[in-house]
Design a protein around this motif. Structure first.
Motif, PDB file in Angstrom:
ATOM      1  N   LYS A  54       0.735  -1.304  -0.050  1.00 36.68           N
ATOM      2  CA  LYS A  54      -0.040   0.100   0.081  1.00 36.68           C
ATOM      3  C   LYS A  54       0.887   1.428  -0.002  1.00 36.68           C
ATOM      4  O   LYS A  54       2.100   1.396   0.639  1.00 36.68           O
ATOM      5  CB  LYS A  54      -1.011   0.130   1.110  1.00 36.68           C
ATOM      6  N   GLY A  55       0.398   2.296  -0.478  1.00 32.73           N
ATOM      7  CA  GLY A  55       1.045   3.542  -0.546  1.00 32.73           C
ATOM      8  C   GLY A  55       2.201   3.554  -1.539  1.00 32.73           C
ATOM      9  O   GLY A  55       2.237   2.947  -2.475  1.00 32.73           O
ATOM     10  N   ASN A  56       3.036   4.669  -1.346  1.00 32.69           N
ATOM     11  CA  ASN A  56       4.139   4.736  -2.298  1.00 32.69           C
ATOM     12  C   ASN A  56       5.051   3.465  -2.283  1.00 32.69           C
ATOM     13  O   ASN A  56       5.269   2.790  -1.393  1.00 32.69           O
ATOM     14  CB  ASN A  56       5.084   5.927  -1.679  1.00 32.69           C
ATOM     15  N   ILE A  57       5.443   3.122  -3.552  1.00 32.95           N
ATOM     16  CA  ILE A  57       6.232   2.025  -3.623  1.00 32.95           C
ATOM     17  C   ILE A  57       7.875   2.598  -3.250  1.00 32.95           C
ATOM     18  O   ILE A  57       8.270   3.431  -3.707  1.00 32.95           O
ATOM     19  CB  ILE A  57       6.502   1.771  -5.304  1.00 32.95           C
ATOM     20  N   PRO A  58       8.227   1.516  -2.301  1.00 35.70           N
ATOM     21  CA  PRO A  58       9.610   1.914  -1.813  1.00 35.70           C
ATOM     22  C   PRO A  58      10.701   1.725  -2.693  1.00 35.70           C
ATOM     23  O   PRO A  58      10.557   0.993  -3.874  1.00 35.70           O
ATOM     24  CB  PRO A  58       9.801   0.835  -0.757  1.00 35.70           C
ATOM     25  N   GLN A  59      11.999   2.481  -2.590  1.00 38.60           N
ATOM     26  CA  GLN A  59      12.851   2.341  -3.783  1.00 38.60           C
ATOM     27  C   GLN A  59      13.497   0.900  -3.712  1.00 38.60           C
ATOM     28  O   GLN A  59      13.858   0.552  -5.315  1.00 38.60           O
ATOM     29  CB  GLN A  59      13.877   3.560  -2.968  1.00 38.60           C
TER      30      GLN A  59
END
Length: 113
Positions: A54-59
């Protein structure tokens, strides 16, 4: 680890917790929050980075997928019944740090006396 060494470490940790005003309930709550975060994770890489999807995709996910790895490669699956049976049964009933990182078993180093 022998029993004396373990008892010494436990006594030291209890003393430091008392000095810093940390109650066992605080440690238990922190451990429970960590375990909840781990349970909520849907994806994990080899370095232990997790993402719940969920949310922004991590780097780390962006880099891996850009390099051609599929997202499903990192999916966390429930252990199979065979995997559950291979784990040794341990009685943690008397261990005040049961389930925490402090209670993990370390293998002895080769050549250690």
């Amino acid at each position: 680890m022998d029993e004396r060494k373990r008892d010494s470490i436990v006594a030291y940790l209890r003393r430091r917790m008392a000095e810093l005003g940390i109650a066992p309930e605080d440690v238990a709550a922190s451990i429970a929050a960590d375990q909840e975060k781990i349970r909520a994770a849907r994806y994990r890489d080899a370095f232990g980075n997790t993402w719940d999807g969920k949310g922004n995709i991590p780097q780390w996910v962006v880099q891996a997928t850009s390099a051609g790895q599929s997202l499903e490669h990192f999916a966390i699956s429930e252990p199979t019944e065979a995997q559950r049976k291979t784990r040794p049964m341990v009685d943690w009933g008397d261990d005040p740090f049961a389930g925490s990182r402090l209670a993990t078993v370390k293998t002895e180093h080769v050549g250690a006396a």
